[in-house]
Scaffold this motif. Structure first.
Motif, PDB file in Angstrom:
ATOM      1  N   ALA A  12      12.905  11.299  -0.800  1.00 23.53           N
ATOM      2  CA  ALA A  12      13.214  12.728  -0.814  1.00 23.53           C
ATOM      3  C   ALA A  12      12.200  13.500  -1.667  1.00 23.53           C
ATOM      4  CB  ALA A  12      14.623  12.950  -1.344  1.00 23.53           C
ATOM      5  N   GLY A  38       0.817  -1.226   0.000  1.00 23.85           N
ATOM      6  CA  GLY A  38       0.000   0.000   0.000  1.00 23.85           C
ATOM      7  C   GLY A  38       0.838   1.258   0.000  1.00 23.85           C
ATOM      8  N   GLY A  39       2.027   1.212  -0.623  1.00 22.98           N
ATOM      9  CA  GLY A  39       2.839   2.428  -0.778  1.00 22.98           C
ATOM     10  C   GLY A  39       2.300   3.289  -1.905  1.00 22.98           C
ATOM     11  N   VAL A  91       3.000   3.362  -4.998  1.00 20.82           N
ATOM     12  CA  VAL A  91       2.748   2.659  -6.257  1.00 20.82           C
ATOM     13  C   VAL A  91       1.459   1.846  -6.173  1.00 20.82           C
ATOM     14  CG1 VAL A  91       3.636   0.875  -7.815  1.00 20.82           C
ATOM     15  CG2 VAL A  91       5.160   2.684  -6.984  1.00 20.82           C
ATOM     16  N   LEU A 108      15.033   2.237   1.633  1.00 19.46           N
ATOM     17  CA  LEU A 108      15.523   1.296   0.612  1.00 19.46           C
ATOM     18  C   LEU A 108      15.176   1.726  -0.801  1.00 19.46           C
ATOM     19  CD1 LEU A 108      14.466  -1.973   2.467  1.00 19.46           C
ATOM     20  CD2 LEU A 108      16.816  -1.131   2.166  1.00 19.46           C
ATOM     21  N   TYR A 109      16.170   1.715  -1.667  1.00 18.34           N
ATOM     22  CA  TYR A 109      15.939   1.751  -3.111  1.00 18.34           C
ATOM     23  C   TYR A 109      15.648   0.304  -3.526  1.00 18.34           C
ATOM     24  CZ  TYR A 109      17.605   6.429  -4.667  1.00 18.34           C
ATOM     25  OH  TYR A 109      17.749   7.764  -4.935  1.00 18.34           O
ATOM     26  N   GLY A 142       7.006   1.852   4.083  1.00 16.01           N
ATOM     27  CA  GLY A 142       8.113   1.307   3.285  1.00 16.01           C
ATOM     28  C   GLY A 142       8.947   2.457   2.735  1.00 16.01           C
ATOM     29  N   SER A 143       9.372   2.361   1.476  1.00  9.11           N
ATOM     30  CA  SER A 143      10.244   3.391   0.893  1.00  9.11           C
ATOM     31  C   SER A 143       9.523   4.722   0.710  1.00  9.11           C
ATOM     32  CB  SER A 143      10.781   2.916  -0.458  1.00  9.11           C
ATOM     33  OG  SER A 143      11.467   1.707  -0.291  1.00  9.11           O
ATOM     34  N   THR A 146      -1.775  -6.646   7.574  1.00 11.60           N
ATOM     35  CA  THR A 146      -2.052  -7.951   6.951  1.00 11.60           C
ATOM     36  C   THR A 146      -0.917  -8.310   5.993  1.00 11.60           C
ATOM     37  OG1 THR A 146      -4.401  -7.350   7.005  1.00 11.60           O
ATOM     38  CG2 THR A 146      -3.793  -9.272   5.663  1.00 11.60           C
ATOM     39  N   ILE A 182      -3.525  -4.900   0.081  1.00 12.84           N
ATOM     40  CA  ILE A 182      -3.092  -5.602   1.294  1.00 12.84           C
ATOM     41  C   ILE A 182      -1.722  -5.082   1.708  1.00 12.84           C
ATOM     42  CG2 ILE A 182      -2.536  -7.843   2.300  1.00 12.84           C
ATOM     43  CD1 ILE A 182      -4.710  -9.088   0.617  1.00 12.84           C
ATOM     44  N   VAL A 198       8.558   7.346  -6.641  1.00 16.58           N
ATOM     45  CA  VAL A 198       7.637   8.428  -6.310  1.00 16.58           C
ATOM     46  C   VAL A 198       7.338   9.229  -7.566  1.00 16.58           C
ATOM     47  CG1 VAL A 198       7.463  10.620  -5.071  1.00 16.58           C
ATOM     48  CG2 VAL A 198       8.187   8.556  -3.868  1.00 16.58           C
ATOM     49  N   TRP A 254      17.732   9.973   8.092  1.00 20.66           N
ATOM     50  CA  TRP A 254      17.079   8.668   8.043  1.00 20.66           C
ATOM     51  C   TRP A 254      17.613   7.821   6.890  1.00 20.66           C
ATOM     52  CZ3 TRP A 254      14.101  13.069   6.506  1.00 20.66           C
ATOM     53  CH2 TRP A 254      13.711  13.101   5.168  1.00 20.66           C
ATOM     54  N   PHE A 285      11.866   0.329  -9.181  1.00 18.23           N
ATOM     55  CA  PHE A 285      11.955   1.715  -9.681  1.00 18.23           C
ATOM     56  C   PHE A 285      13.346   2.320  -9.528  1.00 18.23           C
ATOM     57  CE2 PHE A 285       7.613   0.696  -8.834  1.00 18.23           C
ATOM     58  CZ  PHE A 285       7.045   1.017 -10.051  1.00 18.23           C
ATOM     59  N   GLY A 324      14.852   3.867  -7.311  1.00 16.91           N
ATOM     60  CA  GLY A 324      14.931   5.207  -6.726  1.00 16.91           C
ATOM     61  C   GLY A 324      14.051   6.243  -7.395  1.00 16.91           C
ATOM     62  N   ARG A 342       1.107  -4.910   4.976  1.00 12.08           N
ATOM     63  CA  ARG A 342       1.409  -5.582   6.255  1.00 12.08           C
ATOM     64  C   ARG A 342       1.650  -4.623   7.408  1.00 12.08           C
ATOM     65  NH1 ARG A 342       7.209  -8.088   4.605  1.00 12.08           N
ATOM     66  NH2 ARG A 342       8.188  -6.135   4.093  1.00 12.08           N
ATOM     67  N   GLU A 343       1.978  -3.365   7.101  1.00 11.22           N
ATOM     68  CA  GLU A 343       2.245  -2.408   8.186  1.00 11.22           C
ATOM     69  C   GLU A 343       0.938  -1.832   8.723  1.00 11.22           C
ATOM     70  OE1 GLU A 343       5.155  -2.050   9.419  1.00 11.22           O
ATOM     71  OE2 GLU A 343       6.472  -2.816   7.847  1.00 11.22           O
TER      72      GLU A 343
HETATM   73  C1  FAD Z   1      16.249   7.823   0.980  1.00 14.40           C
HETATM   74  C2  FAD Z   1      15.383   7.674  -0.245  1.00 14.40           C
HETATM   75  C3  FAD Z   1      15.207   8.733  -1.093  1.00 14.40           C
HETATM   76  C4  FAD Z   1      14.402   8.608  -2.241  1.00 14.40           C
HETATM   77  N1  FAD Z   1      14.222   9.694  -3.032  1.00 14.40           N
HETATM   78  C5  FAD Z   1      13.396   9.580  -4.110  1.00 14.40           C
HETATM   79  C6  FAD Z   1      13.127  10.723  -4.918  1.00 14.40           C
HETATM   80  O1  FAD Z   1      13.675  11.805  -4.685  1.00 14.40           O
HETATM   81  N2  FAD Z   1      12.248  10.582  -5.958  1.00 14.40           N
HETATM   82  C7  FAD Z   1      11.653   9.376  -6.238  1.00 14.40           C
HETATM   83  O2  FAD Z   1      10.883   9.294  -7.200  1.00 14.40           O
HETATM   84  N3  FAD Z   1      11.893   8.291  -5.491  1.00 14.40           N
HETATM   85  C8  FAD Z   1      12.748   8.366  -4.443  1.00 14.40           C
HETATM   86  N4  FAD Z   1      12.992   7.263  -3.671  1.00 14.40           N
HETATM   87  C9  FAD Z   1      12.435   5.983  -4.094  1.00 14.40           C
HETATM   88  C10 FAD Z   1      10.977   5.866  -3.725  1.00 14.40           C
HETATM   89  O3  FAD Z   1      10.818   6.139  -2.359  1.00 14.40           O
HETATM   90  C11 FAD Z   1      10.475   4.463  -4.067  1.00 14.40           C
HETATM   91  O4  FAD Z   1      10.839   4.138  -5.403  1.00 14.40           O
HETATM   92  C12 FAD Z   1       8.944   4.398  -3.930  1.00 14.40           C
HETATM   93  O5  FAD Z   1       8.555   4.819  -2.658  1.00 14.40           O
HETATM   94  C13 FAD Z   1       8.467   2.997  -4.196  1.00 14.40           C
HETATM   95  O6  FAD Z   1       7.116   2.940  -3.838  1.00 14.40           O
HETATM   96  P1  FAD Z   1       6.407   1.535  -3.624  1.00 14.40           P
HETATM   97  O7  FAD Z   1       4.991   1.810  -3.324  1.00 14.40           O
HETATM   98  O8  FAD Z   1       6.747   0.653  -4.778  1.00 14.40           O
HETATM   99  O9  FAD Z   1       7.193   0.902  -2.401  1.00 14.40           O
HETATM  100  P2  FAD Z   1       6.934   1.026  -0.762  1.00 14.40           P
HETATM  101  O10 FAD Z   1       6.572   2.409  -0.438  1.00 14.40           O
HETATM  102  O11 FAD Z   1       8.096   0.422  -0.163  1.00 14.40           O
HETATM  103  O12 FAD Z   1       5.634   0.152  -0.626  1.00 14.40           O
HETATM  104  C14 FAD Z   1       5.684  -1.262  -0.668  1.00 14.40           C
HETATM  105  C15 FAD Z   1       4.807  -1.758   0.443  1.00 14.40           C
HETATM  106  O13 FAD Z   1       4.686  -3.181   0.331  1.00 14.40           O
HETATM  107  C16 FAD Z   1       4.510  -3.666   1.632  1.00 14.40           C
HETATM  108  N5  FAD Z   1       4.800  -5.095   1.652  1.00 14.40           N
HETATM  109  C17 FAD Z   1       5.971  -5.705   1.363  1.00 14.40           C
HETATM  110  N6  FAD Z   1       5.870  -7.017   1.507  1.00 14.40           N
HETATM  111  C18 FAD Z   1       4.597  -7.278   1.908  1.00 14.40           C
HETATM  112  C19 FAD Z   1       3.891  -8.458   2.233  1.00 14.40           C
HETATM  113  N7  FAD Z   1       4.452  -9.667   2.215  1.00 14.40           N
HETATM  114  N8  FAD Z   1       2.580  -8.339   2.598  1.00 14.40           N
HETATM  115  C20 FAD Z   1       1.977  -7.129   2.626  1.00 14.40           C
HETATM  116  N9  FAD Z   1       2.608  -5.977   2.339  1.00 14.40           N
HETATM  117  C21 FAD Z   1       3.909  -6.048   1.980  1.00 14.40           C
HETATM  118  C22 FAD Z   1       5.491  -2.846   2.457  1.00 14.40           C
HETATM  119  O14 FAD Z   1       5.152  -2.846   3.834  1.00 14.40           O
HETATM  120  C23 FAD Z   1       5.379  -1.484   1.818  1.00 14.40           C
HETATM  121  O15 FAD Z   1       4.502  -0.615   2.505  1.00 14.40           O
HETATM  122  C24 FAD Z   1      13.776   7.369  -2.526  1.00 14.40           C
HETATM  123  C25 FAD Z   1      13.937   6.291  -1.659  1.00 14.40           C
HETATM  124  C26 FAD Z   1      14.726   6.429  -0.514  1.00 14.40           C
HETATM  125  C27 FAD Z   1      14.895   5.270   0.403  1.00 14.40           C
END
Ligand code: FAD
Length: 386
Positions: free
Chosen positions: A49, A12-13, A15, A311-312, A43-44, A174, A34, A342, A308, A337, A339, A36-37
């Protein structure tokens, strides 16, 4: 307890929320996110930033950014929530001829792709923009005024809220523990809250994407890599507003965050793994780069409560993996992605919703991002990785 949903989104990040929003807006509302937090964004997404740019070196990344930045500029109308999009620009600084040539090649490509407002800057123009830079070695640079920043949590919340208004359900606390496959088709998911019967699963698990892939028997080449951020206390010796400034010699970059300065750089000593603790030694490393390029930052006081790590989610060619899995019907990928998750979340949500609903990408040809490119040896080359 057994439940069912037309589409299950794992994660639920930003993406997963964007995929849910785009599905719901297209009329597909029997969707279950779904996570888990306890809260979304742990998550990321909550560590990002928030940088947003279209200055990339491959057509597909430029296309993803063009759609996404335009979307951010209309985000409030679409979702009812401000994304806090601040078009303060990205300023790339070159200190070698190779980097200057690279920026020139990129500008040509960017213009061909429809990104017309990237400016080539001479050293004097760069100094005018940020007079505090050490500039003796600067040969030139590149600036795009529509690049900038968003607030990742606001964007995620905007997508998620609107999706919920349209009928999407979210299960927090969950965990997905298994994926049931039958005759090369998705059948359902096992969760800590019971079984959910579904024919369609979207993997939006960020840095944990490979783990989810393995549950379905699919190899997804996504590796977690720690990235760290250091913020200063309020600092008024640099301009406000300030673009994101990138020193191409070492990747050091900084921008304003509130009244302070946010700083980061790609630590060459970092190794892959699920490491999320901030390493205080990183402060010294980033300050060495900072003081070299911006001598007055020697006077900045670090704010330890605003440092802080997160994870990339890195792929072998630093491009996302978006699309279907040929050998597993009903499994959709929104991963890797590297990095940029977002900034590319709007385009990703739209494209993945199209794969789910129509079996193909319609907004643009997303096939360069297919999973099979790794097996086929069709890797993409993006060298402007931050
Ligand atoms: C320090 C830092 C700086 C960044 N700066 C930038 C930037 O400037 N610009 C940019 O575009 N991007 C940036 N990024 C990258 C960006 O944050 C990520 O690419 C983006 O947040 C990915 O989103 P997501 O929803 O795919 O992942 P997440 O936000 O990680 O969401 C994935 C979710 O899946 C859940 N999950 C995992 N496994 C399970 C499971 N088994 N069951 C249920 N849930 C599960 C996790 O709990 C998590 O909430 C940065 C990242 C970091 C760490």
């Amino acid at each position: 307890m057994t439940d069912r949903a037309e589409v299950v989104i794992i994660g639920g990040g930003i993406v997963g929320s964007s995929v849910a929003y785009h599905l719901a807006e297209a009329g597909c509302t029997d969707v279950l996110i779904i996570e888990r937090e306890e809260h979304q964004g742990m998550g990321s997404t909550g560590k990002s930033a928030g940088g947003v740019r279209a200055q990339f070196s491959t057509p597909i990344n430029i296309q993803l950014s063009l759609y996404s930045i335009d979307f951010f500029s209309k985000f409030e109308e679409a979702t009812g929530q401000t994304p806090d999009y601040r078009p303060h620009g990205y300023l790339f600084i070159a200190t070698s001829q190779a980097h200057l040539d690279y920026l020139a090649r990129n500008r040509e490509l960017q213009a061909r792709m429809g990104l017309k407002n990237v400016e080539s800057l001479m050293r004097e123009e760069i100094v005018k923009m940020v007079p505090q830079l050490y500039s003796d070695d600067i040969l030139g640079g590149s600036f795009c005024p529509t690049d900038g920043f968003v607030d990742p949590n606001s964007v995620m919340t905007g997508f998620a809220k609107r999706a919920r208004q349209l009928g999407v359900r979210t299960w927090l606390n969950t965990a997905i523990t298994g994926i049931e496959v039958e005759a090369e088709k998705i059948k359902g998911v096992e969760t800590s809250r019971g079984y959910v019967s579904t024919r369609k699963v979207v993997n939006a698990a960020g840095a944990w994407a490979a783990e989810i892939g393995r549950m379905a028997g699919v190899e997804i080449p996504v590796m977690p890599l720690r990235r760290q951020i250091v913020n200063t206390q309020p600092f008024d010796l640099l301009p406000s507003p300030l673009p994101m400034v990138i020193d191409m010699s070492n990747g050091f970059h900084f921008r304003r965050e509130g009244q302070g300065i946010l700083m980061a750089y790609p630590d060459p000593d970092e190794t892959y793994g699920l490491k999320t603790a901030f390493d205080p030694d990183f402060i010294e490393k980033v300050l060495l780069c900072a003081v070299k390029r911006v001598p007055c930052l020697a006077d900045a006081e670090i704010n330890p409560s605003r440092c802080w790590a997160g994870l990339y989610e890195i792929t072998p060619d630093h491009h996302a993996i978006i699309g279907t899995v040929p050998e597993l019907e009903g499994f959709y990928l929104a991963n890797g992605f590297s990095g940029h998750g977002v900034m590319h979340s709007p385009a990703t949500g739209r494209l993945v919703s199209e794969y789910v609903l129509y079996g193909e990408s319609r907004l643009l040809d997303a096939s360069p991002l297919r999973l099979q490119r790794f097996a086929e040896g069709e890797l993409l080359e993006e060298t402007a990785v931050l």
